[in-house]
Design a protein around this motif. Structure first.
Motif, PDB file in Angstrom:
ATOM      1  N   VAL A 269      -4.131  -0.966   9.030  1.00  0.00           N
ATOM      2  CA  VAL A 269      -4.018   0.186   8.123  1.00  0.00           C
ATOM      3  C   VAL A 269      -3.057  -0.139   6.977  1.00  0.00           C
ATOM      4  O   VAL A 269      -3.345   0.101   5.799  1.00  0.00           O
ATOM      5  CB  VAL A 269      -3.540   1.432   8.896  1.00  0.00           C
ATOM      6  CG1 VAL A 269      -3.217   2.575   7.935  1.00  0.00           C
ATOM      7  CG2 VAL A 269      -4.589   1.872   9.909  1.00  0.00           C
ATOM      8  N   MET A 270      -1.910  -0.692   7.324  1.00  0.00           N
ATOM      9  CA  MET A 270      -0.902  -1.029   6.319  1.00  0.00           C
ATOM     10  C   MET A 270      -1.439  -2.048   5.312  1.00  0.00           C
ATOM     11  O   MET A 270      -1.276  -1.888   4.092  1.00  0.00           O
ATOM     12  CB  MET A 270       0.341  -1.584   7.011  1.00  0.00           C
ATOM     13  CG  MET A 270       1.447  -1.993   6.052  1.00  0.00           C
ATOM     14  SD  MET A 270       2.877  -2.668   6.937  1.00  0.00           S
ATOM     15  CE  MET A 270       3.956  -3.043   5.546  1.00  0.00           C
ATOM     16  N   ALA A 271      -2.066  -3.110   5.811  1.00  0.00           N
ATOM     17  CA  ALA A 271      -2.565  -4.167   4.930  1.00  0.00           C
ATOM     18  C   ALA A 271      -3.638  -3.650   3.988  1.00  0.00           C
ATOM     19  O   ALA A 271      -3.679  -4.033   2.806  1.00  0.00           O
ATOM     20  CB  ALA A 271      -3.112  -5.331   5.765  1.00  0.00           C
ATOM     21  N   ALA A 272      -4.512  -2.789   4.486  1.00  0.00           N
ATOM     22  CA  ALA A 272      -5.590  -2.263   3.646  1.00  0.00           C
ATOM     23  C   ALA A 272      -5.038  -1.444   2.483  1.00  0.00           C
ATOM     24  O   ALA A 272      -5.483  -1.581   1.329  1.00  0.00           O
ATOM     25  CB  ALA A 272      -6.549  -1.420   4.493  1.00  0.00           C
ATOM     26  N   ILE A 273      -4.073  -0.594   2.761  1.00  0.00           N
ATOM     27  CA  ILE A 273      -3.481   0.249   1.705  1.00  0.00           C
ATOM     28  C   ILE A 273      -2.696  -0.601   0.715  1.00  0.00           C
ATOM     29  O   ILE A 273      -2.825  -0.461  -0.505  1.00  0.00           O
ATOM     30  CB  ILE A 273      -2.588   1.336   2.332  1.00  0.00           C
ATOM     31  CG1 ILE A 273      -3.444   2.309   3.152  1.00  0.00           C
ATOM     32  CG2 ILE A 273      -1.804   2.086   1.264  1.00  0.00           C
ATOM     33  CD1 ILE A 273      -2.641   3.298   3.965  1.00  0.00           C
ATOM     34  N   TRP A 274      -1.871  -1.507   1.231  1.00  0.00           N
ATOM     35  CA  TRP A 274      -1.043  -2.372   0.392  1.00  0.00           C
ATOM     36  C   TRP A 274      -1.900  -3.225  -0.539  1.00  0.00           C
ATOM     37  O   TRP A 274      -1.651  -3.304  -1.749  1.00  0.00           O
ATOM     38  CB  TRP A 274      -0.191  -3.239   1.309  1.00  0.00           C
ATOM     39  CG  TRP A 274       0.699  -4.241   0.637  1.00  0.00           C
ATOM     40  CD1 TRP A 274       1.776  -3.989  -0.159  1.00  0.00           C
ATOM     41  CD2 TRP A 274       0.611  -5.667   0.745  1.00  0.00           C
ATOM     42  NE1 TRP A 274       2.363  -5.166  -0.561  1.00  0.00           N
ATOM     43  CE2 TRP A 274       1.664  -6.211  -0.022  1.00  0.00           C
ATOM     44  CE3 TRP A 274      -0.251  -6.533   1.419  1.00  0.00           C
ATOM     45  CZ2 TRP A 274       1.869  -7.588  -0.134  1.00  0.00           C
ATOM     46  CZ3 TRP A 274      -0.039  -7.907   1.311  1.00  0.00           C
ATOM     47  CH2 TRP A 274       1.004  -8.415   0.544  1.00  0.00           C
TER      48      TRP A 274
END
Length: 440
Positions: A410-415
């Motif tokens: 989730v974090m990587a996708a948003i970043w």
């Protein structure tokens, strides 16, 4: 054209040295972890993993990562005198951060240790492990070696440190070392690794005839020579601190919410799945100084070409990582750390997906920093980190350590998505400005 081709050739050569050194370091690191895990078992290894994670988290939270502003502004420096002042400024930041990190780490262990998954029984070992923090001075040494193109020294210095660690771990394994003795072994290995980097950078400064003048340089008026230095340093440090709250505290979260054994499994999976992130770090190490110089010189086509080439390279590495993890992780775990850790297999596969996305984003991050858009990097990290913690706190109690891996995706996708939009906007704006200037 020939200069650009030579630049690309040199860049790939430097990346080759770093990737070779990184591959050897990662393999040697796995041997060290395998010997340690076999000697201690999942429960005690989980406690040691919490020691690693806690000290690393505190270091990342207080460390100014001075190599980033030193490289950006050092690449633009016009003379040796201002470069000496800049490097002295970075060294003072590093020393101050290392000393502060030790004091903060020890205080937090005893003040809020249980909230971080550190029980009263573990507190003594974790406090002991914090003694390595005053030696963690890496920002200025790393900037020196990268600015002067000494990537071979970086790569093989790390290999030498890893060999030293394996020798210590092998001795510990052979004599049936206890958890306390392995804590001392890993402390000694990390301290030697850090001091090796410092020694290599000082040797390079001496070779350049800059060592004495750098140590005696004045840092007064440093911001007049380099406008925006503090803003850039603080912004990049905040973004790394936010990322570290996810990348360093995740094992602590798993330990707190699911127990030390789950933390040990997660740490093994993270160690294997995230080896590729070190590849991204090494590519960024070579690319960042080149991008900073190209952007300052308004060589926009060369800048974008370098970004595109490195993104393709890292995406390919990530895809191979996911495929390799899916096909080979179970026998690798059985061979390396024993059947007790086989449950980490699915964790590695899911972790590798998040790693691939993060790899692709490291190049865009380096490009945005070179563009002077550290504000966009910070905002993307802030939103992504909030999403990580929300997902981790929701998922870990339900699905155990796998929840932390899903939170990383989730974090990587948003970043990644936020930075990609910012990069395209900044590049388009600069290209339009260049066209307007040329048409006049």
């Amino acid at each position: 054209m020939l200069a650009r081709e030579k630049s690309l050739k040199d860049r790939l050569g430097n990346i080759g040295h770093l990737l070779t050194g990184n591959a050897l370091t990662s393999l040697l690191g796995l041997v060290g972890f395998a010997l340690t895990a076999r000697a201690l078992g999942p429960s005690e290894y989980g406690i040691l993993a919490l020691c690693f994670t806690y000290t690393s988290a505190v270091e990342r939270l207080v460390n100014f990562q001075s190599w980033q502003p030193l490289i950006k502004f050092g690449a633009q420096s016009k003379n040796t005198e201002t470069l000496n002042s800049l490097l002295k400024f970075g060294l003072l930041l590093d020393v101050s951060a290392a000393a502060s990190g030790f004091v903060i780490a020890v205080a937090l262990v005893w003040a809020v240790g249980p909230w971080l998954g550190i029980s009263s029984e573990m507190a003594g070992l974790v406090t002991l492990y914090c003694a390595l923090l005053p030696f963690q001075i890496s920002g200025m040494p790393m900037a020196v070696l990268r600015l002067f193109g000494k990537f071979r020294s970086i790569a093989y210095g790390q290999v030498a440190s890893s060999i030293f660690r394996i020798v210590l771990c092998a001795i510990g394994f052979a004599v049936g070392g206890t958890l306390y003795e392995f804590v001392l072994i890993w402390m000694a290995a990390q301290i030697v690794g850090s001091l090796t980097l410092v020694a290599l950078s000082l040797a390079e400064l001496q070779r350049q005839g800059m060592l004495a003048s750098m140590l005696t340089a004045s840092v007064r008026g440093i911001t007049a020579h380099f406008p925006g230095l503090w803003k850039f340093a603080i912004s990049t440090n905040l973004s790394l601190t936010l990322r570290s709250s996810a990348n360093q505290l995740d094992t602590l979260l798993v330990g707190y919410l699911a127990g030390p054994t789950a933390a040990g499994l997660y740490h093994i999976a993270k160690r294997i799945g995230r080896m590729a992130l070190q590849i991204g770090d090494q590519v960024q190490a070579v690319l960042y100084p080149d991008l900073a110089r190209a952007w300052a010189a308004s060589a926009i086509a060369e800048f974008h070409r370098a970004v595109a080439q490195m993104r393709a390279l890292l995406l390919g590495c990530g895809i191979m990582l996911v495929g390799g993890a899916y096909l080979a992780i179970d026998p690798v775990l059985r061979l390396a750390v024993g059947s007790e850790f086989e449950a980490a297999g699915p964790l590695v596969v899911v972790q590798s997906i998040a790693v691939t996305m993060t790899l692709y984003g490291t190049v865009i991050r380096a490009a945005l920093l070179s563009m002077g858009r550290e504000d966009r990097v910070l905002s993307s990290v802030l939103v992504a980190t909030i999403a990580f913690h929300a997902a981790a706190l929701t998922l870990i109690p339900r699905v155990g350590p796998m929840g932390a891996n899903l939170a990383h995706i989730v974090m990587a996708a948003i970043w990644l998505s936020m930075m990609a939009v910012s990069y395209r906007q900044a590049l388009t704006k600069r290209q339009k400005t260049s066209l307007d200037v040329s048409s006049e």
